[in-house]
Design an enzyme around this catalytic site. Structure first.
Site, short mmCIF file in Angstrom:
data_model
loop_
_atom_site.label_atom_id
_atom_site.label_comp_id
_atom_site.label_asym_id
_atom_site.label_seq_id
_atom_site.Cartn_x
_atom_site.Cartn_y
_atom_site.Cartn_z
N GLY A 129 4.52 -3.29 6.48
CA GLY A 129 3.83 -2.21 5.79
C GLY A 129 4.23 -2.16 4.33
N ASN A 130 3.95 -1.03 3.70
CA ASN A 130 4.32 -0.85 2.30
C ASN A 130 4.71 0.60 2.05
OD1 ASN A 130 1.80 0.65 1.51
ND2 ASN A 130 0.86 -1.32 2.03
#
Length: 394
Positions: free
Chosen positions: A204-205
């Site tokens: 993810g981020n």
């Protein structure tokens, strides 16, 4: 301090308007409550008077020398109708003036916000759909109902949005004052996608979704019909949006392509993962005891903004985003061209200046060669600045 009128029509959600009234008065606004006769069957006049500190009337025959239906409409800075039943929407759309509330609506020259609440079948009925379209065409802000538990055992679309979110929308309308997106359909993406590695882990981020939610919130305040496609955020849903929840980039792509077909503006504020694991393990990947780490092969995710740009219809406006840690302007301009966007919002995201914060600093670059740097400001203010550019292009 603003002068507000809170209209309350006869639905079970009338009790929630008490919480909205409390929020408005505690913020220093002067609020005059105008319930319908039916609304008083749910919440009595003494409650409204005690919470507002103002007298309550339902009929144009009350306080006749003051001609209240005209005076209230002329003097209000904002009128909120919470909840707005199907009957109230119909009467307002057809210009009826058979009580103090509908008469005040006809005399109003200020922004008006309707927050509908009713059963799903009533909200989706063609008569209600046409009445809502009429009110929006005339400049009224009719927020989309929330999805959830309704009266009795029913669930679906038609629930009154959370009073705190309606309060935030009212504040936005008072601050913004413009309704230049009235009747426009816009799509906003927000949040960061997650690409599963196994049943436990994902790639993810750091995107919090705050900037995307600010775009959605401010667009509703400016009168737009907003489809908000939200990926993995922990934020309250803005009042008045059509919410679509997604998790992965593939889901974001599917939802965005579908919503963009009849949108006039698409704001791609989400942070989709550029890569995904080529293979997703069926079971949790176990740690090896020989000191070696597993090798994870990555596959490239589709460029959703570029796909939207390539298929863009005449008159559609595409706003892309570039989160960069080096050569921000150069990289942003390249993305603007490659994605065939009309505008690109370029963020230097180094040193934690954007992700998760309530403020933002950006440079807006247009396909026409224009460039505007926005100093650090709230994410709502930055969203308004970008919407100003979108409106000029529309």
């Amino acid at each position: 301090m603003a002068r507000l009128v809170l209209g309350v029509s006869g639905g079970i959600a009338a009790y929630k308007a008490c919480e909205l009234l409390r929020l408005l008065t505690e913020s220093g606004h002067q609020v005059r409550v105008i319930p319908t006769e039916a609304a008083l069957r749910f919440v009595g006049a003494p409650t409204w008077e005690a919470l507002s500190g103002q007298p309550v009337a339902t009929s144009v025959w009350s306080n006749v020398p003051e001609v209240e239906h005209v005076r209230l409409g002329q003097s209000a800075d904002l009128i909120l109708v919470v909840p707005a039943t199907a009957d109230l929407l119909a009467r307002a759309a057809h210009g009826q003036a058979d009580d103090l509330l509908t008469s005040t609506l006809l005399a109003a020259r200020c922004p008006v916000m309707f927050a509908p609440a009713m059963h799903t079948e009533m909200w989706e009925h063609p008569a209600t759909v046409e009445n809502v379209a009429t009110l929006r065409r005339r400049g009224g802000v009719v927020v989309e109902p929330a999805v959830g538990r309704l009266t009795g055992v029913d669930s679906g679309k038609g629930r009154l949005p959370d009073p705190a979110q309606l309060f935030e929308l009212a504040q936005q309308m008072l601050r913004g004052g413009v309704r230049d997106l009235t009747g426009r359909r816009v799509v906003v993406t927000a949040g960061g996608t997650r690409e599963p590695l196994d049943p436990v882990r994902f790639l993810g981020n750091r995107s919090s979704g705050k900037q995307g939610y600010a775009f959605a919130r401010t667009a509703v305040a400016r009168g737009a019909h907003v489809v908000l496609i939200s990926a993995n955020v922990e934020l309250a849903v803005p009042a008045g949006v059509d919410l679509v929840r997604v998790e992965t980039t593939a889901q974001l792509r599917e939802a965005t392509l579908a919503a963009a077909k009849d949108a006039e503006a698409i704001v791609m504020a989400a942070a989709p993962a550029d890569f995904r694991p080529a293979q997703v393990a069926d079971q949790k990947i176990k740690k090896k005891h020989d000191g070696t780490a597993p090798i994870i092969e990555l596959a490239l995710n589709p460029d959703i903004a570029a796909e939207i740009g390539a298929a863009k219809q005449p008159g559609q406006i595409l706003v892309a985003f570039a989160a960069e840690t080096q050569n921000a302007l150069e990289n942003g301009r390249e993305k603007l061209t490659r994605k065939k966007a009309d505008l690109i919002v370029i963020n230097d995201v180094g040193t934690g200046r954007v992700f998760g914060s309530d403020g933002n600093e950006a440079t807006i670059v247009g396909a026409d060669g224009s460039q505007e740097h926005l100093e650090r400001q709230s994410k709502d203010e930055l969203a308004h600045a970008v919407w100003n550019r979108v409106v000029s292009l529309l």
